[in-house]
Scaffold this motif. Structure first.
Motif, PDB file in Angstrom:
ATOM      1  N   ASN A   1       0.861  -1.172   0.000  1.00 49.90           N
ATOM      2  CA  ASN A   1       0.000   0.000   0.000  1.00 49.90           C
ATOM      3  C   ASN A   1       0.901   1.226   0.000  1.00 49.90           C
ATOM      4  O   ASN A   1       2.123   1.106  -0.027  1.00 49.90           O
ATOM      5  CB  ASN A   1      -0.918  -0.024   1.226  1.00 49.90           C
ATOM      6  CG  ASN A   1      -2.227   0.693   0.939  1.00 49.90           C
ATOM      7  OD1 ASN A   1      -2.295   1.542   0.057  1.00 49.90           O
ATOM      8  ND2 ASN A   1      -3.259   0.349   1.685  1.00 49.90           N
ATOM      9  N   PHE A   2       0.300   2.402   0.008  1.00 46.25           N
ATOM     10  CA  PHE A   2       1.140   3.599  -0.047  1.00 46.25           C
ATOM     11  C   PHE A   2       0.598   4.678   0.882  1.00 46.25           C
ATOM     12  O   PHE A   2      -0.578   4.675   1.259  1.00 46.25           O
ATOM     13  CB  PHE A   2       1.188   4.142  -1.473  1.00 46.25           C
ATOM     14  CG  PHE A   2      -0.034   4.935  -1.854  1.00 46.25           C
ATOM     15  CD1 PHE A   2      -0.041   6.327  -1.752  1.00 46.25           C
ATOM     16  CD2 PHE A   2      -1.188   4.305  -2.278  1.00 46.25           C
ATOM     17  CE1 PHE A   2      -1.176   7.051  -2.082  1.00 46.25           C
ATOM     18  CE2 PHE A   2      -2.316   5.018  -2.612  1.00 46.25           C
ATOM     19  CZ  PHE A   2      -2.316   6.404  -2.516  1.00 46.25           C
ATOM     20  N   ILE A   3       1.479   5.588   1.265  1.00 43.96           N
ATOM     21  CA  ILE A   3       1.040   6.835   1.899  1.00 43.96           C
ATOM     22  C   ILE A   3       1.613   7.989   1.091  1.00 43.96           C
ATOM     23  O   ILE A   3       2.694   7.864   0.515  1.00 43.96           O
ATOM     24  CB  ILE A   3       1.516   6.949   3.376  1.00 43.96           C
ATOM     25  CG1 ILE A   3       3.016   6.656   3.476  1.00 43.96           C
ATOM     26  CG2 ILE A   3       0.711   6.048   4.285  1.00 43.96           C
ATOM     27  CD1 ILE A   3       3.620   6.976   4.830  1.00 43.96           C
ATOM     28  N   PRO A   4       0.890   9.105   1.013  1.00 39.12           N
ATOM     29  CA  PRO A   4       1.474  10.258   0.342  1.00 39.12           C
ATOM     30  C   PRO A   4       2.680  10.742   1.138  1.00 39.12           C
ATOM     31  O   PRO A   4       2.753  10.525   2.356  1.00 39.12           O
ATOM     32  CB  PRO A   4       0.353  11.307   0.373  1.00 39.12           C
ATOM     33  CG  PRO A   4      -0.853  10.607   0.856  1.00 39.12           C
ATOM     34  CD  PRO A   4      -0.433   9.379   1.563  1.00 39.12           C
ATOM     35  N   PHE A   5       3.591  11.372   0.467  1.00 40.37           N
ATOM     36  CA  PHE A   5       4.788  11.860   1.149  1.00 40.37           C
ATOM     37  C   PHE A   5       4.372  12.776   2.298  1.00 40.37           C
ATOM     38  O   PHE A   5       3.623  13.729   2.091  1.00 40.37           O
ATOM     39  CB  PHE A   5       5.668  12.612   0.152  1.00 40.37           C
ATOM     40  CG  PHE A   5       7.094  12.683   0.560  1.00 40.37           C
ATOM     41  CD1 PHE A   5       7.965  11.656   0.265  1.00 40.37           C
ATOM     42  CD2 PHE A   5       7.577  13.783   1.255  1.00 40.37           C
ATOM     43  CE1 PHE A   5       9.295  11.722   0.647  1.00 40.37           C
ATOM     44  CE2 PHE A   5       8.900  13.845   1.636  1.00 40.37           C
ATOM     45  CZ  PHE A   5       9.765  12.809   1.332  1.00 40.37           C
ATOM     46  N   PRO A   6       4.832  12.515   3.520  1.00 36.34           N
ATOM     47  CA  PRO A   6       4.365  13.320   4.657  1.00 36.34           C
ATOM     48  C   PRO A   6       4.804  14.785   4.520  1.00 36.34           C
ATOM     49  O   PRO A   6       5.800  15.077   3.863  1.00 36.34           O
ATOM     50  CB  PRO A   6       5.060  12.670   5.858  1.00 36.34           C
ATOM     51  CG  PRO A   6       5.553  11.362   5.391  1.00 36.34           C
ATOM     52  CD  PRO A   6       5.785  11.481   3.934  1.00 36.34           C
TER      53      PRO A   6
END
Lengths: 485, 297
Positions: free
Chosen positions: A357-362
């Motif tokens: 899965n992914f998270i947007p760049f914090p």
């Protein structure tokens, strides 16, 4: 930057084998043309429809090419319905040239099938990664052999084609009001040269995403770290779960280094915002400035925390950058890549959401939390015929774009497209449509000489971090001449 | 004395025979070694074409020897199932055969004239033709494409036939001229005395005696055209995808980011089938010398 590795070696192999038969006199025949850099960003084939067994199991299951997921029949009917409003009996044919080949080509053809059925227009499509060469040659030769519609390698080439008058003004072809309401303003602006709309984006990709395996680091997507500092703490906390915090790989044939430009660009955007970012690629900000230097150092930090060290980074193809995420024990926890990575390397054999899965760049600076960097495939019209005009209208429509995103590989540039095939793509599309500002890949917009030196400088920096100052001052000297040409 | 001498001689004889065998063996070892080095990439490609794509991506082809049970035909079935491969195959034949026959035919006429007919400026003209060998064909794309655009044949087979004829002629003329120049003068003189015109000498003598060179040339030219990607892409690719040859269909198996490259090994062997056939069919002409015995006495 977005370009596109070309499996040049593999391709050379095809021809090598056949002329190994006889003396090498025919060597010149099939020399792959120097593939110019191009800004193509597309999500690539995801074989993820068929969940694969673990890598130790018989490879047969994951290797069998999965049939392309088809769009729903109601979507096909809607697209056909829209196409029939463009004219039911146009006939004739239209030639299309693009960089989409392999399964991307199949998806494009799947998208235009309702158009063919409704209008009777034949579509003659060529997909080749040597498209920039073919286009440049055809334009230089006076344009007689140009296709009606073609993908344009990047914004810089679009400027060049438009100023030489070969690209048609699309504002008289497509319905501008609809287009402007459906496409992000920055993409409309990117496709406009001297007040004329000459290029439209048929797909986009979201850069600067952080990919991970939820089985290792947990479900970050539903509870993402609020800031870069939080994220750093998270890495410290999880550090024992893998051999290294990051994965990184930048090898890409002649364009080796571009995946690292994306990292620097993300740091530039998330730390200093779109204005400084734009000044930078426009050549108005020095490479030796504190902003660019800090972004390089941030990359340097990531390099020092990367699996396999500098040697692996520069010798591993970017498509396989994230493979250690899925090895046992894991080689790394996180990978910074654009949305198109889901179709490449080990990702192609994993299942979305459960395996990765992914998270947007914090946010580094909370002000720029929702600024997004992206890239995409530009299309333009070289010949204005009734057939090509109808196809252009069809391609940008929400109905056609809905078919394009259905197999799960492409993201649409059209905000009217809502029916993504899985929650991950839906989330990526929301990031793009909800962006406070959307910037295009910086290195792709730089002059070619600047871009190439940027790649080389990064490879050099990854291998010799102590030489940062001399690398940046060299880039400054390139900058002073590259933009005036 | 004699008892001592005999073994000495024997030893000497035995030594030289032994050395001869050793040299023979050394030559064989070197030749076999060179052949192995030459063939390794092709063997690797062949093996890769039978390996499952997941394996191709994760390990080298030589690991196949440790797990041969994994051999599969899936790469071949995938490639053959792709739209455009069949048409590409036919188009390739349609391009390659005329683009081989035309230049070889024209070159044979030219070579005969350069070798056996005297006319003013013969040597200078020959030097110019040979000089064209060093012109990279890439430099000709733009002017030729412009010309094609003006006469309206871009995207048609004729465009590639003419282009390949032009690109192939300098080497073809050079090769055939040198071969025909080596033919025995007496043959042509006798024919002339018997009343043969240059045309008769050409068709009845020069051509039959040049078969080995022509066969070699046909192989070279055919492979050059069959393997060509760039020329077809430039002159046909954009304007008329219906006429795209096999090389373009194969290249488009690979996606924008290089995904799918593992199918290329299988595709290249499908593409190689025809050149192999041509090579083995014509190979015997290399060996069969026609010149031998043509001059009696």
């Amino acid at each position: 930057m977005s370009l596109v590795m070309r499996a040049t070696l593999a391709r050379a192999g095809v021809f090598m084998a056949s002329f190994a038969l006889v003396a090498s006199a025919c060597a010149a025949s099939s020399t792959p043309s120097p593939a110019a850099s191009s800004a193509a960003a597309s999500t690539a084939p995801s074989g993820s429809a068929a969940p694969s067994a673990s890598s130790s199991a018989a490879a047969g299951a994951s290797a069998t090419p999965a049939p392309l997921p088809s769009p729903g029949s109601s979507e096909i009917a809607a697209a056909k319905q829209y196409a029939s409003t463009l004219g039911t009996n146009i006939g004739g044919s239209v030639t299309v040239l693009a960089q989409w080949s392999g399964s991307e080509q199949q998806q494009f053809l799947q998208m235009v099938q309702p158009f063919i059925d409704a209008t009777g227009v034949q579509i003659k499509y060529t997909g080749t990664r040597d498209e920039p060469t073919v286009l440049q040659t055809a334009i230089a030769a006076g344009g007689a052999s140009l296709p009606d519609i073609a993908g344009i390698p990047g914004p810089a080439q679009m400027q060049q084609f438009a100023s030489s008058g070969t690209l048609q003004d699309l504002s008289s072809v497509i319905d501008m009001n609809t287009y402007q309401s459906q496409a992000p303003a920055s993409l409309v602006q990117l496709g406009t040269v001297n007040g004329k709309l000459v290029g439209v984006f048929l797909d986009v990709s979201a850069k600067g995403q952080i990919w991970y395996d939820p089985k290792i680091v947990g479900d970050l997507a539903s509870n993402p770290p609020a800031s870069w500092t939080d994220f750093q703490n998270l890495i410290k906390q999880d550090t024992s779960k893998a051999q290294a915090p990051w994965c990184l790989a930048v090898e890409s044939g002649a364009a080796t280094g571009w995946p690292a430009t994306d990292v620097v660009e993300t740091f530039m955007l998330k730390t200093y915002g779109p204005d400084v970012y734009n000044q930078w690629w426009q050549g108005k900000l020095k490479w030796t400035s504190s902003q660019v230097k800090t972004a390089f150092q941030d990359l340097g930090q990531m390099v020092s925390e990367s699996y396999g060290g500098a040697n692996r980074i520069v010798t591993t193809n970017f498509a396989n950058a994230g493979d250690p995420l899925f090895s046992t024990p894991p080689g790394c926890l996180f990978l910074h890549e654009a949305s198109f990575i889901t179709g490449l390397g080990a990702f192609a054999n994993q299942t979305k959401i459960t395996d990765y899965n992914f998270i947007p760049f914090p946010a580094i600076n909370s002000q720029y939390q929702n600024a997004v960097e992206g890239a995409g495939d530009l299309f333009g019209m070289f010949k204005n015929t009734p057939q090509s005009a109808a196809l252009m209208k069809y391609l940008v429509s929400a109905q056609a774009q809905a078919l394009f995103v259905a197999p799960g590989e492409f993201l649409s540039a059209n905000k009217g497209v809502a029916n993504y095939p899985n929650p991950m793509n839906q989330r990526l599309a929301q990031i793009l449509s909800g962006a406070s500002s959307f910037v295009f890949d910086a290195s792709d917009q730089m002059p070619t000489s600047m871009q190439n030196e940027f790649y080389k400088g990064l490879v050099n920096y990854i291998q010799n971090p102590s030489q940062l100052d001399s690398i940046l001052s060299h880039l400054d000297s390139v900058q002073s001449s590259a933009y005036s040409q | 004395m004699s008892e001592l001498a005999v073994p000495a001689v024997r030893r000497k004889e035995g030594g030289s025979a032994w050395r001869g065998r050793l040299e023979h063996l050394a030559t064989h070892v070197v030749v076999i070694l060179l052949m192995a080095i030459w063939l390794i990439p092709t063997i690797g490609l062949l093996i890769s074409s039978f390996r499952p794509s997941a394996d191709v991506q994760s390990s080298g082809w030589w690991t196949f020897f440790f797990q041969p049970a994994q051999a599969t035909l899936e790469n071949y079935t995938y490639v053959l199932a792709q739209a455009g491969i069949g048409t590409g195959f036919i188009n390739s034949l349609f391009i390659s055969i005329p683009a081989t026959v035309i230049p070889v035919f024209v070159a044979a006429f030219a070579a005969y004239a350069f070798a056996w007919m005297s006319f003013p400026g013969r040597n200078i003209l020959f030097v110019v033709v040979v000089g064209l060998l060093v012109v990279p064909l890439q430099t000709t794309f733009i002017p030729i494409l412009r010309l094609y655009g003006q006469i309206g044949i871009e995207g048609q087979f004729l465009a590639v036939w003419l282009a390949h004829t032009g690109y192939g002629l300098p080497f073809a003329v050079y090769l055939l001229r040198n071969f025909m120049g080596e033919l025995p003068r007496e043959v042509f003189e006798s024919a002339a005395i018997d009343g043969a015109s240059p045309v008769t000498s050409f068709f009845r003598l020069a051509i039959p005696m040049s078969v080995p060179a022509i066969a070699a040339l046909v192989i070279f030219q055919f492979l050059f055209v069959w393997n060509d990607l760039l020329v077809s892409l430039i002159y046909i690719g954009a304007a008329n995808p219906e006429n795209d040859p096999l090389t373009i269909s194969i290249a488009s198996l690979v996606g924008n980011f290089g995904q799918g490259w593992w199918y290329l090994a299988a595709a290249s062997f499908i593409s190689m089938a025809v050149p192999l056939l041509v090579f083995f069919t014509l190979q015997r002409y290399f060996v069969r010398g026609i010149v031998g015995g043509s001059v009696k006495g």
